[in-house]
Write an enzyme that holds these catalytic residues in place. Structure first.
Site, PDB file in Angstrom:
ATOM      1  N   LYS A 188      13.072  19.076  34.058  1.00  0.00           N
ATOM      2  CA  LYS A 188      13.091  18.308  35.309  1.00  0.00           C
ATOM      3  C   LYS A 188      13.613  16.890  35.063  1.00  0.00           C
ATOM      4  CE  LYS A 188       9.735  17.520  39.018  1.00  0.00           C
ATOM      5  NZ  LYS A 188       9.744  18.787  39.676  1.00  0.00           N
ATOM      6  N   ARG A 247       4.553  13.911  37.775  1.00  0.00           N
ATOM      7  CA  ARG A 247       4.755  15.371  37.696  1.00  0.00           C
ATOM      8  C   ARG A 247       5.077  15.817  36.286  1.00  0.00           C
ATOM      9  NH1 ARG A 247       6.508  17.191  43.085  1.00  0.00           N
ATOM     10  NH2 ARG A 247       6.971  15.338  44.292  1.00  0.00           N
ATOM     11  N   GLY A 289       4.569  25.643  38.705  1.00  0.00           N
ATOM     12  CA  GLY A 289       3.193  25.571  39.190  1.00  0.00           C
ATOM     13  C   GLY A 289       2.134  25.723  38.122  1.00  0.00           C
ATOM     14  N   MET A 328       1.445  23.632  35.585  1.00  0.00           N
ATOM     15  CA  MET A 328       0.806  22.389  35.121  1.00  0.00           C
ATOM     16  C   MET A 328       0.537  21.503  36.337  1.00  0.00           C
ATOM     17  SD  MET A 328       2.685  21.699  31.517  1.00  0.00           S
ATOM     18  CE  MET A 328       4.335  21.949  32.133  1.00  0.00           C
ATOM     19  N   ARG A 337      17.949  22.387  38.998  1.00  0.00           N
ATOM     20  CA  ARG A 337      17.994  23.067  37.695  1.00  0.00           C
ATOM     21  C   ARG A 337      18.844  24.314  37.870  1.00  0.00           C
ATOM     22  NH1 ARG A 337      11.765  24.909  38.336  1.00  0.00           N
ATOM     23  NH2 ARG A 337      12.168  26.098  40.189  1.00  0.00           N
ATOM     24  N   HIS A 346       5.271  30.506  45.734  1.00  0.00           N
ATOM     25  CA  HIS A 346       4.765  30.719  44.372  1.00  0.00           C
ATOM     26  C   HIS A 346       4.924  32.178  43.963  1.00  0.00           C
ATOM     27  CE1 HIS A 346       1.540  31.620  41.459  1.00  0.00           C
ATOM     28  NE2 HIS A 346       1.922  30.475  40.933  1.00  0.00           N
ATOM     29  N   ARG A 393      17.879  61.590   8.146  1.00  0.00           N
ATOM     30  CA  ARG A 393      16.856  61.112   7.215  1.00  0.00           C
ATOM     31  C   ARG A 393      16.020  62.289   6.735  1.00  0.00           C
ATOM     32  NH1 ARG A 393      12.306  57.054   9.210  1.00  0.00           N
ATOM     33  NH2 ARG A 393      11.502  58.952  10.188  1.00  0.00           N
ATOM     34  N   SER A 444      19.754  51.174   5.257  1.00  0.00           N
ATOM     35  CA  SER A 444      19.364  51.025   6.658  1.00  0.00           C
ATOM     36  C   SER A 444      17.952  50.448   6.664  1.00  0.00           C
ATOM     37  CB  SER A 444      19.406  52.377   7.361  1.00  0.00           C
ATOM     38  OG  SER A 444      18.999  52.213   8.702  1.00  0.00           O
ATOM     39  N   ASP A 466       8.486  49.927   9.248  1.00  0.00           N
ATOM     40  CA  ASP A 466       7.672  49.965   8.029  1.00  0.00           C
ATOM     41  C   ASP A 466       7.763  48.643   7.274  1.00  0.00           C
ATOM     42  OD1 ASP A 466       6.137  52.376   7.537  1.00  0.00           O
ATOM     43  OD2 ASP A 466       8.042  53.422   7.779  1.00  0.00           O
ATOM     44  N   CYS A 514      17.529  50.461  11.626  1.00  0.00           N
ATOM     45  CA  CYS A 514      17.177  51.534  12.559  1.00  0.00           C
ATOM     46  C   CYS A 514      15.734  51.455  13.013  1.00  0.00           C
ATOM     47  CB  CYS A 514      17.484  52.896  11.940  1.00  0.00           C
ATOM     48  SG  CYS A 514      16.527  53.238  10.457  1.00  0.00           S
ATOM     49  N   TYR A 522      25.683  47.383  11.519  1.00  0.00           N
ATOM     50  CA  TYR A 522      25.318  48.054  12.778  1.00  0.00           C
ATOM     51  C   TYR A 522      23.822  47.941  13.058  1.00  0.00           C
ATOM     52  CZ  TYR A 522      23.648  52.046   9.962  1.00  0.00           C
ATOM     53  OH  TYR A 522      22.980  52.838   9.076  1.00  0.00           O
TER      54      TYR A 522
HETATM   55  C1  PEP Z   1      11.184  52.199  10.272  1.00  0.00           C
HETATM   56  O1  PEP Z   1      10.235  52.212   9.508  1.00  0.00           O
HETATM   57  O2  PEP Z   1      11.653  51.168  10.777  1.00  0.00           O
HETATM   58  C2  PEP Z   1      11.800  53.460  10.665  1.00  0.00           C
HETATM   59  C3  PEP Z   1      12.899  53.481  11.411  1.00  0.00           C
HETATM   60  O3  PEP Z   1      11.164  54.588  10.311  1.00  0.00           O
HETATM   61  P1  PEP Z   1       9.873  55.172  11.058  1.00  0.00           P
HETATM   62  O4  PEP Z   1       9.634  54.321  12.272  1.00  0.00           O
HETATM   63  O5  PEP Z   1      10.233  56.565  11.391  1.00  0.00           O
HETATM   64  O6  PEP Z   1       8.884  55.042   9.990  1.00  0.00           O
HETATM   65 MG    MG Z   2       9.877  54.004   8.367  1.00  0.00          MG
END
Ligand code: PEP
Ligand code: MG
Length: 925
Positions: free
Chosen positions: A22, A91, A100, A102, A335, A451, A631, A783, A788, A851, A871
């Site tokens: 603001k 303000r 709204g 604060m 804004r 609001h 996998r 990957s 995990d 992944c 990727y």
């Molecule tokens: C991971 O661990 O990110 C993964 C893709 O394998 P999963 O979720 O199947 O353990």
């Molecule tokens: Mg995993």
């Protein structure tokens, strides 16, 4: 000496971190020569010091005093001057808008004497006392901590005593009485008098605004919006202007384009003879902004001119607050305005057409989160169920739920898993928990800028507001609409795009944008695509043109693979084979586990082989010509066996009844007991399984190799890759590779068709990341399994901690967003960077992807781009989102602003399937 206070003439829009949004924008407007009431801004830095130490920073009072003196000189009157007081508003204004959430205190400078000075003429008496009433009320509750309901009750008592219908009927005498009652109330409740010294009022008001940064609603809002807790708020101190001085005054809100659809034009609300607070509170019904053209043509023309200048200057949709005081227009705020997902795409596209921004900048103006929203289903238009209410379409989308009438009930029912629609006359910041819990919000009062509308839009919650035809009775817990009474718990369908509420549950249809992706991302040749689809198409093409990251999908059925491909996936980054072992194939896996000796196990594996081959063949066909990363089996084997307790109970019951035990059950129980692990996620799974269950890897590799052969024979172009899960040490990978190579060679020899598959590994354990240089020598690709990797880096069990204590951790600010949702750059991200660097040093052509669920998270995409990955891989429905964000990430890295959002803001919604759980049905977002 640190500068804690900046005059509006000293700031600018690029100073939002220090002056708040603001303050920075007020300064920008002042610089542009727009009529901004004079004032100054106390920095967020001063707030941070106050919050950390409990004390205003040294020199703050003096600096405020100096700026006040300058303001007074320019105004020719002093704060609280008895005969003609200068009055100020105080303000909040944080870096990211928190509407709204604060505090605000108006009319600072009024006291028992200056109120008389303000009421110079008889016609201003009522106004003066009403202003004093507002100050005592706001100051009493916000600064002095008196519960606001006491003030409300006092007003109600006076109204009843003198038979006044609403607030506007209160006369000067009533207001004088109310002010006295308020002051007594404050004294009673706090033991203190309402301060008469204007300087003290100002000082305490500033500190109260600082303190409101940590108020409950502000904290909840920040958590929801992923705004960091440590930013603090700036405080804007500004000369009061009054929209409630009669019919030639008023307040309003304007948008340079429709924030719901993005259409250009004049959008907004105006409330004659009212202060700005009255517009936003939705207490009285506003008129459309266009009506101002008739009420005050000169001000309207001036406003239109300023709107055009602001939009050209900011090169974006601006949202503006203004006040007209006796025919003089004042600009109180501007804004870059919040907008719906549809409007975001529309406006980006229009501004690029108008040449105001480049195509690349247009891409920076949209985001994966908005795209996800456009992929949600809509109501079927053919549905003929009864329309019970119409209102302002304030936040689009379709929602079905049971009506509830207060925030607590919404929270209670939502916690029990019920979908609810929160119905209120109007919402206040106290309704925030209920709004968060609800699928939709419906109000009977207020416009697009009330609001309810502003907050719901920001959260992506469906909202219909100002449905004047409904009468909300919160005491009886029901509303009535056109002769229909709707008690609490009744299911309604709220269409936030059309502003319509229907009784019952209306069926949903896929969105046009979803259909567009389903049809392969091409526009129909007849030009029949709706505008939102054309806007999405344009920006997706731009994203694809600039992005460096490839986007693959996590898919383990031919159907998912085909969909992912239509959605633009460039291959499969993770085909989880465990899903192929569930359902009616489970007994076959049981047979592998229970096998006595090699022969039995081999037979059991042989029974699985053709099924796996068939799965792989279908997937390779759907992804013909593109990489498919398969996998090897990952989860602990006991996941394929029945529940231990259930089995034991069954056997015990049989024993008690004297029925002979089923030998199969007895054997199963022994196996389940033998394989029981306290921490299966850290037990016998992943590559470890492949190394201790003979024949398992060989069977999977053979199935894949034979599928490759089948596809080649059919004239296809299969590009299978084999990925080893949960590798800790290069030796594990080495052992598995030997087996893989052996089987591939065997199949090649048997069939006469060369089958070579790159063999790579997941990097999903800290040890793997830290020894990536060695592992890369054995791996064609990496990957990152960030699911995990996150759980093992933090030492969190993914399936347990999110429910157990994540909300407490988010509350306490341990992290601003779950590390399972958005990559933890500092910890997990550091491991990723180490592994990329050391992996590539050992093998320069190493292909690297991710992944885990983070692969589909917009905020994480920017990190992966920066870390140099090749990727990201995510669930098919998130592929378009990942493509878009990958494009934005490339622009951001090139210095084109693609991140006008809080830093941790991430798309919410359905991500990848929970680990090894059932695959969710089709779902967008
Ligand atoms: C991971 O661990 O990110 C993964 C893709 O394998 P999963 O979720 O199947 O353990
Ligand atoms: Mg995993």
């Amino acid at each position: 000496m640190t500068t804690y206070v900046y005059d509006f003439s000293e700031g600018g829009r690029d100073m939002a971190g220090l002056l708040g949004g603001k303050g920075a924008n007020l300064a920008e407007m002042a610089r542009m020569g727009l009529p901004v009431p004079p004032g100054f801004t106390v920095t967020t830095e001063a707030c941070r010091i106050f919050l950390a130490t409990g004390q205003a920073p040294e020199g703050l009072d003096r600096q405020i005093g100096e700026h006040l003196a300058t303001l007074e000189r320019a105004a020719g009157k002093r704060l609280g001057q008895v005969d003609d007081p200068l009055l100020l508003s105080v303000r909040s204004g944080a870096r990211f808008s928190m509407p709204g959430m604060m505090e605000t205190i108006l009319d600072i400078g009024l006291n028992d004497l200056s109120v008389l000075g303000l009421a110079k003429t008889p016609e201003r008496e009522r106004f003066a006392w009403d202003s004093y009433r507002r100050l005592v009320q706001m100051f009493g509750s916000t600064v002095m901590g008196v519960d606001g309901s006491h003030f409300e009750a006092a007003i109600v008592a006076v109204k009843q005593q003198h038979s006044r219908g609403d607030d506007t009927q209160l006369d000067t005498c009533d207001l004088i009485r109310i002010v006295e009652t308020f002051k007594d109330l404050i004294h009673e409740r706090t033991g203190e008098e309402f301060p008469q010294d204007p300087a003290e009022q100002l000082r305490r008001a500033v500190l109260a605004v600082f303190t409101s940064w940590n108020g409950e609603r502000a904290r909840l809002y920040r958590r929801r919006e992923h705004i960091p807790d440590d930013l603090g708020t700036a405080v804007n101190i500004q000369t009061m202007v009054f929209g409630n001085l009669g019919p030639d005054s008023g307040s309003g809100v304007a948008f340079t384009r429709d924030p719901a659809t993005g259409r250009p034009g004049v959008y907004g609300d105006y409330l004659p003879n009212a202060q700005g607070e009255d517009v936003v509170a939705g207490i009285r019904n506003t008129v459309p902004l266009q009506d101002l053209a008739g009420l005050d043509p000169a001000s309207f023309a001036r406003l239109r001119g300023y709107m055009d200048r602001l939009e050209a200057h900011y090169r974006d949709l601006c949202d503006i607050e203004f006040t007209i005081e006796r025919g003089t227009l004042w600009m109180l705020q501007t804004r870059v305005g919040k907008r719906t997902a549809q409007a975001a795409f529309a406006i980006a596209s229009q501004l690029a057409d108008e040449g105001l921004i480049s195509e690349r900048e247009a891409l920076g103006r949209v985001g994966g989160e908005a795209l996800a929203r456009l992929m949600f289903p809509r109501f079927a238009t053919t549905d003929s169920s009864e329309v019970i209410a119409r209102g302002v379409p304030a936040s689009p989308g379709a929602a079905v739920g049971a009506v509830v009438f207060d925030s607590a009930e919404a929270v209670r029912r939502a916690a029990a898993g019920e979908k609810v629609v929160l119905v209120r006359q109007e919402t206040t910041p106290d309704d925030l928990p209920g709004m968060v819990a609800a699928q939709a919000v419906l109000t009977s009062r207020g416009g697009k800028t009330s609001h309810a509308a502003v907050v719901a839009r920001g959260m992506g919650t469906v909202c219909v507001c100002g449905a004047e035809g409904i009468v909300v009775d919160t005491r009886q817990r029901r509303f009535s609409a056109g002769g229909v009474t709707v008690p609490e718990g009744t299911v309604v369908s709220v269409d936030g795009s059309e502003g319509v509420v229907r009784l019952g549950s209306v069926s949903l249809v896929d969105s046009d944008v979803m259909r567009y992706f389903e049809e392969g991302g091409v526009l129909p040749a007849d030009g029949a695509a709706r505008q939102p689809v054309r806007d999405v198409h344009r920006l997706m093409r731009q994203a694809d043109a600039v992005r460096g990251l490839e986007v693959r999908a996590n898919a383990d059925t031919p159907e998912d693979a085909a969909r992912a491909r239509r959605f633009g996936a460039q291959g499969i980054g993770l085909c989880r084979t465990e899903h192929m072992f569930l359902g009616d194939r489970r007994p076959l896996v049981e047979a592998v586990i229970l096998a006595h000796g090699d022969t039995e196990r081999e037979a059991a594996l042989a029974a699985l082989l053709p099924l796996q081959r068939q799965d792989f063949t279908g997937i390779l066909e759907a992804m013909d010509g593109l990489p498919v990363t398969v996998r090897l089996l990952d989860p602990p084997l006991h996941e394929f066996l029945p529940d231990r307790t259930e089995l034991a109970v069954r056997l015990a019951r049989g024993e008690a009844l004297g029925t002979p035990a089923d030998p199969h059950d007895t054997e199963l129980l022994a196996a389940v007991t033998r394989m029981h692990e306290e921490n299966p996620m850290l037990g016998l799974r992943g590559v470890r399984l492949g190394l201790v269950v003979p024949g398992l890897v060989a069977m999977q590799v053979r199935a894949l190799a034979e599928a490759v052969v089948a596809r080649k024979r059919a004239g296809g172009d299969p590009r299978a890759e084999i990925m080893v899960p949960l590798v800790d040490a290069v030796e594990e990978l080495h052992l598995v590779r030997e087996e893989v190579d052996r089987v591939l060679a065997q199949v090649s020899q048997e069939t006469g068709i060369d089958v070579t598959c790159p063999v790579g590994t997941m990097i999903e354990l800290p040890r793997a990341a830290l020894t990536a240089g060695r592992i890369a020598k054995e791996a064609a690709f990496f990957s990152f399994g960030t699911n995990d990797l996150t759980q093992t880096t933090w030492g969190f069990s993914r399936d347990d901690v999110e429910v157990a204590f994540f909300s407490a951790y988010l509350d306490k600010g341990v992290f601003p967003v779950s590390p399972f949702e958005t990559i933890d750059r500092e910890g997990v991200g550091r491991l990723v960077r180490i592994a990329v660097e050391e992996g590539r040093a050992a093998r320069p052509d190493l292909k690297i992807g991710v992944c885990g669920e983070h692969g589909g998270d917009p905020a994480s995409a920017h990190f992966f781009h920066g870390a140099g990955l090749d990727y990201v891989s995510c669930s098919p429905f998130r592929v378009p989102i990942a493509r878009l964000e990958a494009g934005r990430a490339a622009l951001e890295a090139n210095g084109t602003d693609a991140s006008a959002q809080p830093p941790h803001r991430a798309a919410r919604g359905r991500g990848e399937p929970r680990r090894h759980g059932p695959v969710p049905a089709a779902a967008a977002g």
